[in-house]
Scaffold this active site. Structure first.
Site, PDB file in Angstrom:
ATOM      1  N   GLN A   1      33.100  44.455  35.075  1.00 59.85           N
ATOM      2  CA  GLN A   1      32.965  43.003  34.911  1.00 59.85           C
ATOM      3  C   GLN A   1      31.633  42.488  35.460  1.00 59.85           C
ATOM      4  O   GLN A   1      31.506  41.317  35.804  1.00 59.85           O
ATOM      5  CB  GLN A   1      34.127  42.281  35.598  1.00 59.85           C
ATOM      6  CG  GLN A   1      35.484  42.582  34.979  1.00 59.85           C
ATOM      7  CD  GLN A   1      36.582  41.689  35.525  1.00 59.85           C
ATOM      8  OE1 GLN A   1      36.635  40.490  35.263  1.00 59.85           O
ATOM      9  NE2 GLN A   1      37.469  42.278  36.306  1.00 59.85           N
TER      10      GLN A   1
ATOM     11  N   GLU B   1      33.998  40.373  44.747  1.00 62.60           N
ATOM     12  CA  GLU B   1      33.060  40.366  43.610  1.00 62.60           C
ATOM     13  C   GLU B   1      31.731  41.039  43.978  1.00 62.60           C
ATOM     14  O   GLU B   1      30.651  40.519  43.706  1.00 62.60           O
ATOM     15  CB  GLU B   1      32.806  38.919  43.143  1.00 62.60           C
ATOM     16  CG  GLU B   1      34.050  38.148  42.768  1.00 62.60           C
ATOM     17  CD  GLU B   1      34.671  38.575  41.442  1.00 62.60           C
ATOM     18  OE1 GLU B   1      34.205  39.576  40.867  1.00 62.60           O
ATOM     19  OE2 GLU B   1      35.643  37.933  41.015  1.00 62.60           O
TER      20      GLU B   1
END
Length: 752
Positions: free
Chosen positions: A250, A220
């Site tokens: 995202q 991430e």
């Protein structure tokens, strides 16, 4: 083993697992199996490249993700190969480094982690000492300011002063950090900054990391902030292999400091970075992915990828336009009820919304229909009032010099120790440069306080000392149970009427159970005979007691209140990141709501709003439903909003309109003309923009989300508008004065 590690992986996944590049960016789309790639990459490094487990430094962004990764790694390579591996969150791993090098970092060996509530109490204490009016200055805002500065790698001395508020916050930052350094407090943002400074300024610690961690993996990466990226860079040096995994499509957390540009910065900093795109999706149907791809293609600042799947096209995405928000809610709940009648579990259905205020009507509808539901992301177990209170007693019992814990428990339950008495002790402690506990004992013996003040404080000191004598020989979970009963907090909550009091008692019981479970788990991990509360942390190369580990665990990790009931999942789109459901309902797709009004004028914020919609769409496995309403009542006012521009950016052929009437159809322009062909999206968006430009001019600048200043009430944000002409009024959420309605003509507001 080599073939088995690469078996059942697609070509791009195999490339990511087996790459020999020193620097690798894995651009991993939603549902593309990135966790599997990371796990197999770690196994590859250990089993094929023969790196020792201790050379792995793997970072995830949540404790849940870290636990899942640890389990999967152990299942793949065996516990023997896993021991010594560092897998966890940025905060968890940095905390371990600080425990090893506490002295070099300028910290006491028993330094304590503090959370936002603890920070807020410290700031309020400084406000009182400086005689700062809490009605004029927000302690929570100050906490946020300090955390933001630390996330940008800035100490108080580094801050550029460009306005009076920043000057004030800088002074508080100086005082706050002085207290933390004196007592040994470390807040969450400090964990990362202090670790970075440790490695930057201490050669011993830096050499240890460079010699040990030859493989650094970060998941991430689009959610990292400035100081986290700097920590990765200094940890890796020039020799470590670095693999970062992320998805710029995202990136939805800029409001809490995340910087999606870190992906591009990594490519710029390491020119020979290999970029591997994971674009095959294993989650959603083909039609859902086509919608997602079409939507996100409207963003310009992308590294670029296109999701695809070998699965069938699947069902069309349903779109429903309700007469009002009540009709919309009933439709969504009705669809979920039909699914359940067809043997679909409620837990496989999720309702996603842009902001929390939208959940009320959905909750009411679910309650009326008798359908169980759970709001994802509610208050965590260890953040609940009664739990924090019991843990504060436990902290104080074992560290009398813990001022935060002392202030939290000293008059709870009520013991007649008022604010005047505490202010006196605070002032004396500051003057003597010692803890409040030491100051209380000194003040009593030297008669520096009144007999009445002395009496209440003496009883409190005696209580803590007597509890300690009684429980010192017990394991810490039994100590905790005794503290809850003897301190009076259990009796206090017994007297609290209704379900709330009973729930608090159940939580206290659960806390003791959790402590016992934690104790037993860690006791089994010990490899040699130790005293009752000691545990060897092999990876840290230091001895910690189980109590200290448990207290650190409750600060760092928390625990969600999980329910076993089959229930519909309600959550904000932000909370949905990382989750997936068979059936997803995204509600409130209206201009001003989603995208949010405050984002419409800012191109960068609009791109993030679109990424948020992309995240919502890609949560769906089998079926997606999008809904909106012609009339919505929110914040006490009914409004008619245009359909969200995001609906016009979706391929119309993949959408099925389930509305009872077509007057507000998303495939028509605001003027009502049908839109066909390639010009459909462009015309729809152009007309919508023109509509909002006209609306902005008529509003004279008074729009939702606009910052304003009132001479008496100070700074605030417009959250509602009502009326026309001379009677036009605004509802403003003021920083220090709450929410108020004001007539624009009379309010004399200044627009910011």
């Amino acid at each position: 083993m080599k073939s088995s590690l690469l078996a059942d992986l697609n070509q791009e996944q195999q490339n990511a697992v087996s790459t020999d590049s020193q620097y690798t960016l894995v651009l991993a789309g939603a549902g593309s199996g990135k966790t599997r790639v990371l796990v197999h990459r770690i196994a590859w490094l250990c089993l094929e490249k023969h790196y020792p487990a201790g050379s792995i430094f793997a970072v995830t962004f949540t404790n849940k993700a870290a636990a899942e990764m640890q389990e999967r790694i152990q299942a793949l390579i065996g516990e023997g190969h896993f021991n010594g591996m560092w897998v966890g969150t940025f905060h968890g791993l940095a905390h371990r480094l600080l425990r090893i090098f506490a002295k070099q970092a300028g910290l006491p060996t028993n330094f304590q982690l503090i959370d936002n509530d603890d920070q807020n109490r410290l700031i309020k204490r400084i406000f009182k000492e400086r005689k700062i009016d809490e009605k004029q200055w927000s302690s929570k805002e100050c906490v946020g300011f300090i955390s933001t500065q630390k996330e940008h790698g800035l100490r108080a001395k580094d801050i550029a002063i460009d306005d009076p508020k920043t000057a004030m916050w800088q002074k508080i930052y100086i005082d706050y950090q002085a207290i933390c350094d004196r007592v040994g407090y470390v807040d969450f943002s400090e964990i990362i900054l202090r670790t970075y400074e440790l490695l930057k300024n201490n050669q011993e610690a830096l050499t240890y990391c460079h010699q040990r961690f030859s493989n650094i993996l970060v998941d991430e990466f689009q959610d990292t902030n400035y100081i986290q990226y700097q920590l990765v860079k200094i940890l890796s040096g020039h020799t470590a292999n670095v693999m970062i995994v992320g998805d710029d499509d995202q990136s939805i957390y800029s409001w809490r400091g995340a910087n999606a540009d870190n992906l591009q910065l990594f490519i710029n900093d390491y020119a020979d970075t290999e970029i591997i795109r994971l674009e095959q999706n294993y989650r959603s149907t083909g039609s859902i992915l086509q919608l997602a791809n079409a939507l996100i293609a409207n963003n310009t600042n992308r590294l670029g990828k296109n999701l695809w799947t070998q699965s069938d096209l699947g069902e069309e995405t349903a779109v429903y336009v309700g007469f009002n928000d009540i009709d919309e809610g009933r439709f969504v709940i009705g669809q979920i009820k039909k699914l359940h009648d067809d043997k679909v579990k409620y837990r496989d259905c999720a309702i996603l919304y842009r902001n929390n205020a939208q959940s009320r009507l959905l909750e009411d509808t679910l309650l009326q229909t008798g359908i169980a539901y759970q709001i994802y992301g509610s208050i965590r177990f260890y953040e609940r009032q009664e739990v924090k209170l019991a843990l504060a007693y436990l902290r104080l019992l074992h560290d009398h010099n813990n001022d935060n814990a002392l202030e939290l428990v000293i008059n709870t339950p009520t013991r007649g120790i008022g604010e005047v008495t505490l202010n006196k002790i605070r002032q004396l402690a500051r003057t003597q440069n010692q803890s409040m506990w030491q100051t209380i004992i000194q003040a009593i013996s030297m008669k520096a306080i009144t007999p009445r003040q002395s009496s209440g404080l003496a009883r409190f000191i005696e209580l803590i000392q007597s509890i300690y004598q009684d429980v010192a020989a017990l394991p810490f979970y039994q100590q905790l149970d005794r503290i809850i009963k003897v301190s009076g907090i259990y009796e206090m909550y017994e007297q609290e009427a209704g379900i709330k009091g009973q729930s608090r008692l159940e939580n206290l019981d659960e806390l003791v159970s959790a402590a016992e479970q934690f104790y037993q788990q860690h006791d089994k991990q010990t490899s040699k005979s130790l005293n009752d509360d000691e545990l060897v942390d092999v990876q840290n190369a230091s001895t910690l007691n189980v109590l200290e580990l448990f207290l650190s665990y409750t600060s760092l990790e928390g625990k969600e209140n999980k329910k076993n009931t089959d229930s519909v999942q309600l959550m904000t789109l932000h909370s949905a990141k990382g989750l997936e459901f068979d059936h997803v309902f995204i509600v409130g797709l209206e201009e001003g709501l989603f995208p949010a009004q405050r984002s419409i004028a800012d191109p960068q914020k609009m791109e993030e709003e679109r990424r948020l919609a992309y995240v919502g769409i890609t949560r769906a496995r089998k079926h997606l439903t999008l809904s909106l309403s012609e009339l919505r009542r929110l914040y006490g006012k009914e409004e008619r909003n245009l359909p969200s521009r995001f609906l016009a950016e979706l391929p119309q052929a993949l959408l099925q309109d389930l509305s009872y009437r077509r007057s507000a159809n998303f495939s028509k322009s605001p003027s009502g003309d049908a839109l066909n062909g390639n010009e459909q999206n462009k015309q729809f968006i152009d007309e919508r923009k023109a509509s909002f430009i006209k609306s902005e001019s008529n509003n004279q600048g008074y729009t939702l989300g606009r910052k304003v200043v009132h001479k008496r009430f100070g700074e605030g944000t417009i959250i509602n508008l009502d009326g026309e002409g001379e009677h036009r009024r605004v509802q403003i959420a003021f920083v220090n004065e709450g929410i108020k309605w004001l007539v624009i003509k009379l309010a004399n507001l200044t627009l910011l």
